[in-house]
Design a protein around this motif. Structure first.
Motif, short mmCIF file in Angstrom:
data_model
loop_
_atom_site.label_atom_id
_atom_site.label_comp_id
_atom_site.label_asym_id
_atom_site.label_seq_id
_atom_site.Cartn_x
_atom_site.Cartn_y
_atom_site.Cartn_z
N TYR A 147 0.99 -1.01 -0.19
CA TYR A 147 0.23 -0.33 0.23
C TYR A 147 1.08 0.79 -0.37
CZ TYR A 147 -2.74 3.41 2.03
OH TYR A 147 -3.78 4.93 2.18
N PHE A 148 1.91 1.00 0.70
CA PHE A 148 2.90 2.62 0.50
C PHE A 148 3.73 2.34 0.04
CE2 PHE A 148 2.11 1.92 5.78
CZ PHE A 148 1.40 3.41 5.49
N GLY A 151 1.75 3.81 -3.02
CA GLY A 151 1.30 5.46 -2.92
C GLY A 151 1.84 6.78 -2.54
N ILE A 152 3.93 6.13 -1.85
CA ILE A 152 4.18 6.81 -2.07
C ILE A 152 5.00 7.35 -3.05
CG2 ILE A 152 6.37 7.99 -0.36
CD1 ILE A 152 4.90 6.39 1.70
N ARG A 158 -1.21 7.76 -8.42
CA ARG A 158 -1.43 6.13 -7.47
C ARG A 158 -1.55 5.58 -6.62
NH1 ARG A 158 1.70 10.84 -6.55
NH2 ARG A 158 1.68 11.56 -4.62
N ILE A 159 -2.12 6.95 -5.22
CA ILE A 159 -4.01 7.30 -4.80
C ILE A 159 -4.27 5.91 -4.76
CG2 ILE A 159 -4.74 8.43 -2.67
CD1 ILE A 159 -2.23 10.76 -3.30
N THR A 162 -3.84 2.69 -5.49
CA THR A 162 -3.54 2.02 -4.17
C THR A 162 -4.65 1.14 -3.79
OG1 THR A 162 -1.64 1.76 -2.33
CG2 THR A 162 -2.98 3.48 -3.15
#
Lengths: 536, 487
Positions: A147-148, A151-152, A158-159, A162
């Motif tokens: 997830y990270f 996301g990052i 990406r948001i 994810t």
């Protein structure tokens, strides 16, 4: 050896505090590389020390105490024929993944390396746990670092990607959790001796425990849903292209090479030996979905403009083969499915790495932005070509072995009892050649249309170094598959025999029970009566 | 009368009550003395240690059958006192930081805690009522602590009016039950339980009163406003310790005064309420932009999960609820603690989720801790929130309520979205304007770290409290009225 297995599983975790404490970015990289390399080297004795003849019994077992005396949930890890290769693949990919993001990731590095290491431990845990509750915990834990990672360090979308990935997989596994709890109580009652709940895989899969047909149907569906979302099987695949496209290179590689395998692994590990009747009755349906996935994935891959998305859709297609092989349920096909999981990890992993390398140079992945770059970057071209051919399934390379075994096995599968599945799936191989070669040609050959491509630099030592091991194994599996298939052979045979025997026993029992009409019909309980009568 | 024995039985409560009085005296001698904090910490910690030491014993009566102690009550006391202790640690910095530091706050916390301890240990409806009111009146004052702001006044008034209203229901219910059975002693009520209208009406009103206090749908309306208007560190106290006290009392009432029988199927009622609570709580939380409101609705949803365990109506279910309260207290105090830290920074309203953008990397420890708490609240293994949810749903499944469990897990899957959303802002989005966060004090950091470690530890190693729970179960079993409930 038992200790060694635990060391291998948790060694990546040890790296995290070291990375957090060291403020220097270069040191952090080296720690991450060192930790994953040591993990891989430490895992080698497990493979060499593995008793191939007894691959059906779990080896290097560590058994913890029960949670409560009556609650048989315990820390239980070990390796057997089903898990050994995937376990090794995970440790093998570790250093490669770290090397792949050596220079391409620049922000929040402490978090980045920590997440990769956490993911490593979670994946190793999934493949080595033999208590389904522990399996479930690792299965879910692997979501957090991914997830990270997406996301990052992911791309522009990406948001959404994810969150979609996380919630999609979570819904499936929560339904599985309900099923798992139900199964645990049911099995606990069967185990007796003061036990009320058990999720010990050795007991669940043994012939001492059978489940009624009605329960099997629901439980199979609950578990299969979670695994099919993870695989992902058509029509549950919609999260995958987004997650893959938006993920950073390392994320895509781990996702494709390891995390998707958790789904197919779960189907063999859990669904087959514990719900054999439902597994067999649903096999044609699952095979139909797999075949649709194979063809659909290939057709959609064909029209992609983004190379990474193309590779993502090709995953849907390739994993369709794996599912087809698993549900064909004969030694040839299941063995093919197991080796194909490894193959897909190697070749698709390599393709994602290669796409990442070209993206680092040009910051685009669009097919139309390239063309004619073969002359500029010859080493890259060779690597890309090998990975492409491996993915298509060219004889001599690993992909061929897996696909051949799967198609061969499903052609003669008694469960499908219909050659159309294998025939349709075979067109998927042709389509794969079409979309991969067409993409390869458009990217690599022809005149250089884009001025920027003239400045491309060929692969450096690090990039070659991380691709070479993958290439070696592509050839090795392609030429001498028996070096790898031997690990699972004994277990696959035992598993299929045991499951068939177990399903017969359940049917036998079911004849004396008052079953709901649909169940009796679905499982052909009455027909098996007449069969039994005729054999007598 | 065995006075010493009685006092010993209620020793944690006695300690907190005396400490509360001491704090008032200190405050009247010297305004805002740091001594208040130390007295509070010391008393809560010693009470906590006493209740931890008494874990695993049998449940026994004291004060001529007005109170029970040991067993489940000791566990409940532990949760209440741990919640209070951690909240005090957070409050010291936070309340000074927002310029609303009053020494009396600690007295209020200590008195409220005494009330909760009495509530959790109530063996008589009278004790229950006294405990509940002692707790509630202190909480009403806390809700209005930020009295110079509209939201604070609104919060206090709303809480007081609705709280008084619900107390009315509860009291009316008690009166009717007394009318029907002729006793206020809880096990005696269980023995005299019948299906005559008077008793049923009393039971219904009693349930309404309790459901209001645990903020179950449709009695949850006060929760978001009250939580938002209350100083964050005290919201944490309100959301965890008071809920723990109420739920323990709820368990003792259900298991000992209200046997499930023909015509008195409160299990069904609680199942329906649990479903409503989980579904509505989670759905409304999805659209909240204010993190405190979001956590308020999430706490409504969590009350729903706990109600699943109560609806199961088995010992396993009650144990699950007890464990759930423990898990919920640890992770929720942690989450509120980190939010309180962000809130104190100047410049923006950091309770708005959009304003948290990019802050996760600023003070990494706080960001990581908040992520851990939120993942735990979402029920992701291997964190304590997962273990709590697991026990609750397992109890429901084992009580043949698979449907309830499925709705529960689906609701909790939906809940993941709003917990993830906070992390999306914390980590995935860039900050709007350069913000520099202040460095929290060592004590504050330490509290958050301890809570985060507990969240992980009890997720990875759920053995210890689970064993404790089995002992509680045996303590339960020794107790009269409850055995009727085992299917």
């Amino acid at each position: 050896m038992e200790t060694l297995l635990n060391i291998v599983i948790y060694l990546p975790l040890v790296g995290i505090p070291l990375i957090v404490l060291s403020k220097n970015e270069t040191t952090q990289k080296w720690i991450a590389l060192l930790v994953t390399s040591v993990t891989f080297i430490a895992s080698l004795p497990l493979m060499f020390g593995f008793d191939v003849a007894n691959s059906g019994t779990a080896q290097f077992l560590t058994e913890g105490g029960r949670l409560i005396e009556s609650l048989d949930i315990k820390y239980l890890v070990g390796l057997d024929g089903l898990s050994l290769l995937l376990f090794m693949l995970t440790t093998f990919m570790g250093p490669i993944v770290i090397l792949s993001s050596w220079n391409s990731v620049t922000k929040h590095l402490t978090g980045y390396w920590s997440m990769l290491l956490l993911l490593q431990t979670a994946s190793l845990g999934v493949f080595s746990s033999l208590d389904l509750m522990v399996f479930y915990v690792f299965f879910e834990l692997s979501l957090i670092p991914m997830y990270f990672l997406i996301g990052i360090w992911g791309g522009a979308g990406r948001i959404q990607a994810t969150i979609k990935f996380f919630i999609y997989t979570l819904v499936g596994s929560l339904i599985m959790l309900v099923g798992l709890i139900y199964l645990g109580y049911d099995a606990g009652a069967a185990m007796g001796a003061g036990t009320t709940f058990t999720t010990d895989w050795r007991f669940l899969s043994s012939d001492m425990y059978t489940i009624g047909l009605v329960e099997q149907t629901y439980l199979f569906l609950a578990f299969a849903l979670a695994f099919c979302i993870k695989v992902p099987l058509f029509p549950f695949h919609t999260w995958l292209p987004y997650a893959h496209t938006e993920a950073p290179t390392a994320g895509s590689v781990v996702l494709a090479a390891i995390m998707l395998k958790m789904g197919t692994y779960g189907l063999i590990r859990v669904c087959l030996p514990i719900f054999p009747n439902a597994f067999m009755e649903f096999a044609p349906w699952m095979a139909a979905l797999a075949v649709i996935g194979i063809i659909y994935g290939a057709l959609v891959a064909m029209v992609q403009k983004d190379v990474k998305k193309l590779v993502a859709y090709s995953s849907v297609s390739h994993l369709g083969f794996v599912v087809l092989g698993i549900f064909a349920l004969n030694t040839v096909a299941v063995q093919g499915a197991i080796i194909q999981m490894i193959n897909h990890g190697l070749s698709t992993g390599a393709l994602f790495l290669i796409v990442g390398m070209i993206y680092d140079r040009r910051h685009t992945r669009m097919i139309k932005d390239f063309g004619g770059i073969a002359k500029q970057i010859p080493i890259f071209t060779v690597m890309f070509m090998i990975a492409t051919f491996a993915s298509i399934g060219l004889p001599g390379l690993n992909g061929f072995v897996g696909e051949f075994l799967i198609l061969n096995g499903s052609f003669f599968s008694e469960l499908y009892n219909n050659k159309i599945f294998a025939i349709l799936a075979a067109t998927g191989v042709i389509l794969a050649a079409v979309y991969m070669l067409w993409m390869f040609q458009r990217v690599m050959f022809g005149p250089i249309t884009n001025e920027e491509n003239k400045k491309l630099i060929d692969l450096n030592g690090r990039e070659i170094g991380l691709l070479i091991p993958l290439v070696i194994f592509m050839f090795w599996i392609g030429i001498r598959p028996v070096d790898f298939t031997k690990y699972s052979e004994a277990q696959v045979n035992e598993l299929i025999e045991a499951s068939e025997a177990k399903s017969m026993a359940v049917l036998e029992e079911a004849r004396n029970e008052d079953l709901p009409n649909w169940t009796a019909k679905f499982y052909d309980v009455r027909e098996s009566e007449s069969q039994l009568a005729s054999t007598k | 009368m065995d006075y010493l024995g009685d006092i010993q039985a209620f020793l944690p409560g006695v300690i907190t009550a005396i400490a509360g009085l001491v704090v008032i005296v200190i405050e009247s001698l010297k305004k805002e003395s740091p001594l208040n904090f130390y007295v509070t910490i010391l008393s809560l910690a010693s009470a906590l240690i006493i209740s931890i030491l008494s874990l695993g014993g049998e449940m026994q009566t004291a004060f001529s059958g007005m109170l029970v102690h040991g067993g489940a009550v000791a566990f409940g006391n532990m949760v209440i006192l741990a919640g209070a202790l951690f909240c005090v640690f957070i409050s010291e910095d936070y309340l000074r930081g927002i310029n609303h530091y009053y020494g009396e706050t600690y007295a209020l916390i200590l008195f409220a805690t005494t009330g909760m301890l009495a509530l959790a240990g109530a063996n008589d409806l009278i004790t229950l009522f006294v405990g509940l009111e002692t707790m509630s009146i202190c909480l009403y004052v806390m809700a209005g602590l930020i009295k110079d702001e509209k939201s604070g006044a609104e919060s206090a008034l709303k809480y007081f009016l609705l709280g008084a209203f619900s107390t009315g229901f509860l009291l009316y219910g008690m009166a009717l039950i007394y009318g029907a059975t002729g006793t206020t002693n809880i096990p005696e009520i269980g023995a005299a339980a019948s299906t005559e209208l008077l008793f049923l009406a009393g039971t219904a009103l009693l349930l309404v009163g309790f459901l209001f206090k645990v903020s179950a749908v449709p009695f949850h309306m006060w929760t978001p406003d009250v939580y938002q208007g209350t100083p964050t560190s005290l919201t944490a106290y309100m959301a965890t310790a008071s809920k723990a006290g109420t739920f323990v009392a709820f368990i003792l009432i259900l298991s000992r005064a209200l046997p499930v029988m023909e015509g008195l199927n409160w299990q069904l009622v609680l199942s329906v309420i649990a479903i409503l609570t989980m579904v509505f709580g989670n759905i409304i939380a999805l659209v909240q932009d204010n993190v405190k409101r979001m956590l308020a609705y999430s706490s409504v949803a969590h009350a729903g999960y706990a109600l699943v365990g109560l609806a199961a109506g088995t010992f396993e279910g009650y144990n699950a609820v007890l464990y759930y309260l423990f898990a919920y207290t640890i992770m929720n105090v942690g989450a509120f603690g980190v939010i309180a830290y962000y809130e104190r920074n100047k410049g923006l309203d950091f309770t708005q989720v959009q304003n948290l953008a990019g802050l996760g990397f600023k003070e990494p420890l706080m960001g990581v801790a908040l992520s851990i708490f939120l993942f735990s609240l979402a029920g992701i293994p291997p964190l304590v929130g997962f273990v709590g949810k697991y026990y609750v749903f397992a109890a429901a499944i084992n009580a043949d309520m698979v449907g309830l469990a499925i709705i529960g897990v689906l609701a909790s899957a939906a809940s993941v979205y709003y917990y993830l959303r906070v992390m999306v802002y914390l980590y995935f989005r860039e900050e709007h304007q350069p913000i520099s966060l202040f460095t929290p004090t060592l004590m504050y950091k330490g509290t958050i770290v301890v809570l985060a470690l507990l969240t992980i530890y009890f997720g990875v190693e759920p053995v210890l409290p689970a064993e404790g729970l089995m002992d509680i179960l045996s303590g339960f079993g020794g107790y009269g009225g409850a055995t009727a409930l085992i299917p």
